[in-house]
Write an enzyme that holds these catalytic residues in place. Sequence first.
Site, PDB file in Angstrom:
ATOM      1  N   SER A  71      78.180   5.257  61.322  1.00 22.56           N
ATOM      2  CA  SER A  71      77.758   5.270  62.389  1.00 22.56           C
ATOM      3  C   SER A  71      78.136   5.074  63.573  1.00 22.56           C
ATOM      4  CB  SER A  71      76.942   4.690  62.385  1.00 22.56           C
ATOM      5  OG  SER A  71      76.655   4.187  62.095  1.00 22.56           O
ATOM      6  N   LYS A 333      71.649   1.700  60.188  1.00 20.80           N
ATOM      7  CA  LYS A 333      72.213   3.025  60.415  1.00 20.80           C
ATOM      8  C   LYS A 333      72.885   3.089  61.782  1.00 20.80           C
ATOM      9  CE  LYS A 333      70.560   4.265  56.537  1.00 20.80           C
ATOM     10  NZ  LYS A 333      71.416   3.786  55.468  1.00 20.80           N
ATOM     11  N   ASP A 334      73.679   4.124  61.934  1.00 22.26           N
ATOM     12  CA  ASP A 334      74.474   4.320  63.127  1.00 22.26           C
ATOM     13  C   ASP A 334      73.628   4.511  64.365  1.00 22.26           C
ATOM     14  OD1 ASP A 334      76.637   4.761  64.694  1.00 22.26           O
ATOM     15  OD2 ASP A 334      76.932   6.819  64.079  1.00 22.26           O
ATOM     16  N   LYS A 335      74.216   4.184  65.496  1.00 20.04           N
ATOM     17  CA  LYS A 335      73.554   4.418  66.778  1.00 20.04           C
ATOM     18  C   LYS A 335      73.731   5.870  67.206  1.00 20.04           C
ATOM     19  CE  LYS A 335      74.086   3.282  71.689  1.00 20.04           C
ATOM     20  NZ  LYS A 335      72.737   3.632  72.106  1.00 20.04           N
TER      21      LYS A 335
END
Length: 701
Positions: A71, A333-335
């Site tokens: 992420s 989770k990723d930004k």
Amino acid sequence: MHVRGSQFLISFRPLLYINSNRVKLTAIKKSLQATVWWKIRGVIHFLSLRPPLHPQPFKHLALMAESEPVSNPTPVGEKRSCLQEGDGETPTKRPKVECDGEDGNGPIPEDGGEEAPEGEASDGEEDGESFADMMKHGLTEKDVGILKYISDHEGFSGILKERYSDFVVHEINKQGKQVHLDDLSIPTDNKEEAETKQPDVCEVLTEEQKQQLGELQLFKNKEGNVSIEILDDTKEKRTLIHKAIKTHYPGLETKTEEKEGRKFIVAYHAAGKKALAEVKATTAPRKHFWPQNRGVFCHFVLYKENKDTMDAINLLSKFLRLRPNMFSYMGTKDKRAITVQEIAVLKITAERLAHLNKCLMNLKLGNFCYKNHPLKLGELQGNHFTVVIRNISGTDEQVHQAMTSLKQTGFINYYGMQRFGTTAVATQQVGRAILRNDWNQVVDLILKPRPGAEKEYLVRCREEWAKTQDPEAALRKLPNKRCVEGQLLRGLSMYGKKNIVTAFGQIPRNNRLMYIHSYQSVVWNTMVSRRIEAFGLKAVEGDLVLKGTKAHVLSAEEAERHSINDIVMPLPGYDVIYPSHHIGDGYRELLSADGLDIDNMRHKVKDYSLAGAYRRIIITPTDVSWEVIHYDDPRISLVHSDFEKLENKPAPVFNKEGKYRALKMEFSLPPSTYATMAIREVLKLDTSIKKQTQLNTVWFN
């Protein structure tokens, strides 16, 4: 796009498509060479992002891709308030095998970049270093032990994460199924309850009152309130109004007040400072009815765009007036991505959650169901990635060779660059100081001035600390006290500089552990590179394999029966064994050079005692597929997202004669794995922001 060898360049070709009366390409070239980074971002931040679910300015532009969900974009500044990197985070007590976190799962540091001011880039006349100059102090892959490739195909260039919609992640749940947002409806039993028990807002509120409440809910005046006079005062009437407001306007709270003999119901925003003071003064929490035959946890699918998981959880908790720890999930989770994952929350109805879809930006909630258990970190089976690499230079044959190699051979399971920060003070340096029990150095590394891209208020804070060594004076320079620097300074002001261990404890535990896990990660990366250099891609005598949760040293005969995919390497700790060949001796030498005793990894502070863990050195993705697509408009999304499908928006149509080429790849990875390391193997790129900035500077010149 100019290509040098097989290096990965980030093209600013989309700038050519901006209306000429807003931004000139020549001005941007000039600013890239001579302007402070945050000035540059003010011009280009909107170029690589597609519009959010609701209009709002975007705050970050990452010049390179970091994985995660796997992420985030690679941080432009030091990783501060989101140092917790659950992704691949090593448990500290008795873990034998790394199993939780990952690029796609575990807390990954958020973009530490600067908020871009509005307006065009400057003419480059301001004092200050260019971004390229500032990034001279950043890390490269070599600095963190990422040295080897295992494939022999020729690399090619491309643009990764030009838009956040180019990186899509779907969680793979415990049942092995991809998590998708495809249903916004309320569970049947809850609908029936709503029909019988929930008041209709139209029956008890006027149009003017509904408009005022709607504006209050959407933060237009979150410190204000809306007063509704009760003309026909009965307890039943007041109860109906209270319930109507709370049901149809999540995030608002109500109370009854009497003024001059008249009764009013006052609605206020639970996220406002004044409102929070009111909440604290409340004598006891209200009890809510909950059917006995319904699971106490509402599970739902969270779809988010360009937003960090913890930011999303904090936002939901404010609107629902809950503590963030009431939510559970299997991984962060990723930004800088579109991500889809499962969340669970205790005793909140699906109806209340569904109402949030009316007022949340970049978030959607759906697929509601009730269960009797929460979610736990590490329970998921992995993540499925859909990645678009734009403007690729490789031929179709090169792409086929690279992707076939990824599918058949896999990649080295390195810890990605987002694990280590980007400035001169890397997270592993702080971790090493903690493990050495050198607390004065820990404070110095976190608070001292350093070269590199930093927010202005952090620069002022660091300068004040260097000048006065006064934690209270330095703390006053910080508008946001929740960053790591603010939390440490608050601890120092509370407990004094002679109680640094206690003061350091004011930083959340996950953030503190991130430092020592970063140090473990550098050691692991370095030793795996040595292992690949020494023995290549075959199992040899002295290697380690797992038997259950225990590691076993291979004999020469056993090595013949195992492949490289079976081999694990340890992260240093008191509860692991090391390879019996010379790579095992390398661990001892490396730690000794850092002033650490490999035979004594227990720390005076229990939290910082490292048990260690084992991690596979090669990962082979599953469900690998790819296609080369052509397109003309660099502003369009090339992936059909879950939200677009729900809105019945058409899938992107590709023009076979389009002037741009992109590689669209899909693959699944287990937890504790970085997707950027898989993409690195395909493109043969250095994923550090320092290297990418240097290459772009060369290209522009």
